[in-house]
Enzyme design. Structure first.
Site, short mmCIF file in Angstrom:
data_model
loop_
_atom_site.label_atom_id
_atom_site.label_comp_id
_atom_site.label_asym_id
_atom_site.label_seq_id
_atom_site.Cartn_x
_atom_site.Cartn_y
_atom_site.Cartn_z
N ASP A 9 0.85 -1.19 0.00
CA ASP A 9 0.00 0.00 0.00
C ASP A 9 0.89 1.24 0.00
O ASP A 9 2.03 1.20 0.48
CB ASP A 9 -0.92 0.02 1.22
CG ASP A 9 -1.93 1.16 1.16
OD1 ASP A 9 -2.60 1.31 0.13
OD2 ASP A 9 -2.04 1.92 2.14
N GLU A 11 0.75 5.76 0.46
CA GLU A 11 0.03 7.02 0.71
C GLU A 11 0.70 8.09 -0.15
O GLU A 11 1.91 8.02 -0.44
CB GLU A 11 0.08 7.40 2.19
CG GLU A 11 -0.54 6.38 3.13
CD GLU A 11 -2.02 6.12 2.90
OE1 GLU A 11 -2.67 6.99 2.27
OE2 GLU A 11 -2.51 5.07 3.32
N GLU A 54 -6.90 17.63 1.59
CA GLU A 54 -7.81 16.48 1.55
C GLU A 54 -7.04 15.18 1.80
O GLU A 54 -7.57 14.26 2.45
CB GLU A 54 -8.52 16.41 0.20
CG GLU A 54 -9.48 17.55 -0.07
CD GLU A 54 -8.79 18.78 -0.63
OE1 GLU A 54 -7.54 18.80 -0.69
OE2 GLU A 54 -9.51 19.73 -1.01
N HIS A 155 -5.78 6.28 7.49
CA HIS A 155 -5.08 5.39 6.56
C HIS A 155 -3.58 5.45 6.87
O HIS A 155 -3.03 6.50 7.19
CB HIS A 155 -5.31 5.83 5.12
CG HIS A 155 -6.68 5.55 4.61
ND1 HIS A 155 -6.92 4.89 3.44
CD2 HIS A 155 -7.88 5.83 5.14
CE1 HIS A 155 -8.22 4.78 3.25
NE2 HIS A 155 -8.83 5.35 4.28
N ASP A 160 -2.37 -0.60 6.75
CA ASP A 160 -3.33 -1.06 5.75
C ASP A 160 -2.85 -2.33 5.05
O ASP A 160 -3.64 -3.20 4.70
CB ASP A 160 -3.60 0.04 4.72
CG ASP A 160 -4.51 1.13 5.27
OD1 ASP A 160 -4.93 1.03 6.44
OD2 ASP A 160 -4.79 2.10 4.54
#
Length: 235
Positions: A9, A11, A54, A155, A160
């Site tokens: 994963d 980000e 965001e 997250h 994750d």
């Protein structure tokens, strides 16, 4: 043959690498023959640009936190060597793979596209095939497969990946709640409702085989049970 899988994963600073957004965190969990090995990969990366508000609301990683973190080119070779040749297990794979390919391409060092050196398995596609018409984000899958994600308030790439590893094993028939771990199991989560795993390096189960005398006694017993012909076990 050992099957090596990397549950992965990332980000990012935003949602579109074509708009100049960058990877800021990579988290990977290794599975070999469906067992967690503990050989994980985790790094934060300075993206050399501002993170969208965001995005910060989603993962909680701030610009200030990343100021002293390495640049992607400083971790690229180690990351490439770690995932090379493995099957990557990713939820919504086009997003993460798109960012990975963008980062490697920016280096102009001849790194190939991800699909050229790794097989990619998209668990979102898998979940949609298994559960059509239902929510198939990671939180929904955790509820469906009884995976503890209570620590997932934001997250995070490594967290994750750890959760997705359990979800993947659940979706593919792996039992993730054995509750057989004891004592000093380093993979055990001590929360009362947490996931408990057996250690990857635990001793193999002892196989006890019947002796010749025991086999002969078994055959003799079967003949007594059915004197008129073969029993089901003898066919």
């Amino acid at each position: 043959m050992l099957k090596r899988q990397i549950v992965l994963d990332t980000e990012t600073t935003g949602i579109d690498p074509k708009a100049g957004h960058r990877i800021i965190e990579i988290g990977c969990v290794e599975l070999v023959n469906r067992r967690l090995t503990g050989n994980n990969f985790h790094v934060y990366i300075n993206p050399q640009r501002e993170i969208e508000e965001e995005a910060i609301d989603v993962h909680g990683i701030t610009n200030e936190f990343l100021r002293d973190k390495p640049l992607f080119h400083q971790v690229a070779q180690e990351f490439f060597d770690y995932i090379k040749g493995a099957q990557l297990v990713i939820h919504n794979a086009p997003f993460d793979v798109g960012f990975m390919d963008h980062e490697f391409a920016m280096l102009n060092q001849g790194f190939p596209a991800t699909h050229d050196y790794c097989e990619v398995l998209d668990t979102l596609v898998m979940a949609r095939n298994l559960h059509p018409g239902q929510k198939n984000n990671l939180d929904a899958l955790c509820r469906r497969y009884d995976i503890d994600n209570s620590k997932r308030t934001l997250h995070g790439a490594l967290l994750d990946s750890e959760i997705l590893a359990d979800v993947y094993l659940g979706m593919t028939g792996g039992q993730v709640k054995l509750n057989l771990a004891t004592g000093n199991d380093s993979n055990e989560q001590n929360d009362s409702g947490g996931i408990r795993r057996l250690a990857a390096d635990r001793p193999a189960l002892k196989v006890v085989k019947a002796t010749d005398e025991e086999l002969q006694a078994h055959v003799a017993r079967l003949q007594v049970v059915n004197k008129n012909g073969e029993t089901l076990w003898q066919k």
